[in-house]
Design an enzyme around this catalytic site. Sequence first.
Site, PDB file in Angstrom:
ATOM      1  N   ARG A  98      20.337 -78.770 -63.494  1.00  0.00           N
ATOM      2  CA  ARG A  98      20.521 -77.225 -64.066  1.00  0.00           C
ATOM      3  C   ARG A  98      21.868 -78.347 -64.699  1.00  0.00           C
ATOM      4  NH1 ARG A  98      24.122 -72.634 -61.761  1.00  0.00           N
ATOM      5  NH2 ARG A  98      22.864 -71.498 -63.194  1.00  0.00           N
ATOM      6  N   GLN A 205      25.459 -62.016 -59.077  1.00  0.00           N
ATOM      7  CA  GLN A 205      26.675 -62.633 -58.737  1.00  0.00           C
ATOM      8  C   GLN A 205      28.442 -61.954 -59.078  1.00  0.00           C
ATOM      9  OE1 GLN A 205      24.805 -63.978 -61.372  1.00  0.00           O
ATOM     10  NE2 GLN A 205      24.918 -65.883 -61.183  1.00  0.00           N
ATOM     11  N   ASP A 246      31.605 -73.065 -67.535  1.00  0.00           N
ATOM     12  CA  ASP A 246      31.117 -73.757 -67.535  1.00  0.00           C
ATOM     13  C   ASP A 246      31.134 -75.154 -67.947  1.00  0.00           C
ATOM     14  OD1 ASP A 246      29.654 -71.650 -66.199  1.00  0.00           O
ATOM     15  OD2 ASP A 246      28.409 -73.194 -64.940  1.00  0.00           O
ATOM     16  N   ASN A 256      30.223 -69.554 -70.489  1.00  0.00           N
ATOM     17  CA  ASN A 256      30.340 -69.362 -69.431  1.00  0.00           C
ATOM     18  C   ASN A 256      28.668 -68.671 -69.052  1.00  0.00           C
ATOM     19  OD1 ASN A 256      31.702 -69.001 -66.946  1.00  0.00           O
ATOM     20  ND2 ASN A 256      32.106 -67.255 -66.999  1.00  0.00           N
TER      21      ASN A 256
HETATM   22  O1  MRU Z   1      24.856 -69.590 -62.524  1.00  0.00           O
HETATM   23  P1  MRU Z   1      25.995 -69.545 -61.729  1.00  0.00           P
HETATM   24  O2  MRU Z   1      26.090 -68.626 -61.008  1.00  0.00           O
HETATM   25  O3  MRU Z   1      26.195 -71.310 -61.516  1.00  0.00           O
HETATM   26  O4  MRU Z   1      26.798 -69.282 -62.750  1.00  0.00           O
HETATM   27  C1  MRU Z   1      28.729 -69.873 -62.274  1.00  0.00           C
HETATM   28  C2  MRU Z   1      29.579 -69.274 -63.706  1.00  0.00           C
HETATM   29  O5  MRU Z   1      29.348 -68.596 -65.198  1.00  0.00           O
HETATM   30  C3  MRU Z   1      30.913 -69.193 -64.088  1.00  0.00           C
HETATM   31  O6  MRU Z   1      31.447 -68.403 -64.262  1.00  0.00           O
HETATM   32  C4  MRU Z   1      31.439 -70.040 -63.444  1.00  0.00           C
HETATM   33  O7  MRU Z   1      30.720 -71.462 -63.314  1.00  0.00           O
HETATM   34  C5  MRU Z   1      32.779 -71.227 -63.314  1.00  0.00           C
HETATM   35  S1  MRU Z   1      32.796 -70.786 -61.114  1.00  0.00           S
HETATM   36  C6  MRU Z   1      34.246 -71.378 -61.325  1.00  0.00           C
END
Ligand code: MRU
Length: 353
Positions: A98, A205, A246, A256
């Site tokens: 990713r 999520q 992120d 994010n």
């Molecule tokens: O695609 P994901 O579910 O991995 O995305 C996660 C996010 O965007 C979270 O807000 C981010 O990773 C912060 S987690 C502490």
Amino acid sequence: METQNEQQKASIQSLEWRGDHLRILDQTFLPSRTVFSDLRDVGRVWDAIKKLRVRGAPAIGIAASYGFYMGLKDVADENFSSFWIEVQRIAEYLGSSRPTAVNLFWALDRIKNSIYAIKDKPIPEIKEHVLKIAKTIHDEDRRVCKQIGLNGQTLIGKKAKILTHCNTGSLATSEFGTALSMIYHAHIGGKNIHVWVDETRPLLQGARLTAWELTQAEIPMALITDSMAGFLMKQGKVDLIVVGTDRVAANGDMANKIGTYSLAVLAKAHNIPFYVAAPLSSMDMSISSGDEIPIEERDGKEIYEIGGSKIAPDRIPTYNPAFDVTPAELITAYITEKGIIKPDFATNLKALF
Ligand code: MRU
């Protein structure tokens, strides 16, 4: 008053090193089933990250660290130069899972650098050292998340309506989370909080994971669809917004989960504080602005299918960026393990490093 029971309810363990393999709480089955998966090789770890069985920036970094060790442990112990070629190959492979969360690359670089620093040691010793660093990264994240929660809860009033997006809790980290750690610690500290949970389309999520976590911890909440957030703000039903990140660029822009940028614009329009909880491991001082953050694009199926059912016409074209970038000027403050960082972010983030 903090009670041990409340702390426990807020600290779900989604990643566990079991001596020779990594056990994860597979997030794709939540909330209907609690399924643990044992990942015994680097390929399984890559796949788990790619398919969001393990997700959330810090959790991805931790899982990749253990994956790095599992990938290296069976490499021949001949000489450092052939070992080093494998180190680079495995790091590149895990890094291809990713692109957006910098925690992944931060963890891989940290392991690579520490391998190189002891290149004269016997290879079996180097391998054990890699496992030690993976465990350290995991343990450090526990302390970091707790500290972010303690620092960030000071921004939450005695009675507060908080809106959050995606999942930034125990599932996304070692425990407690980042933005959700602020919420957990406000609750544990006796504050009267209510959380609006954005469902977070397309992969939900918020609905699947954050709602599940907050329910386990018995924190008052209500689930809303992403499109409802603006109306709630207009009605005075949101006192503050807390999200995770992120990747933070040197100028304070940050990526994010898709939908975060819209929330930040709405927060500005309604004069609502917009806080970003960010461990230092999510900060990428090598890039000057958010324009340089690679944004993951995912399969359109995630948009036109929900739970295996089609919700759009066949062969519909889609565009599915998994993240967006929020510019620094829309962010009220960053909450880090080292304290609360206010604008000017370019100067104040630099001082942190
Ligand atoms: O695609 P994901 O579910 O991995 O995305 C996660 C996010 O965007 C979270 O807000 C981010 O990773 C912060 S987690 C502490």
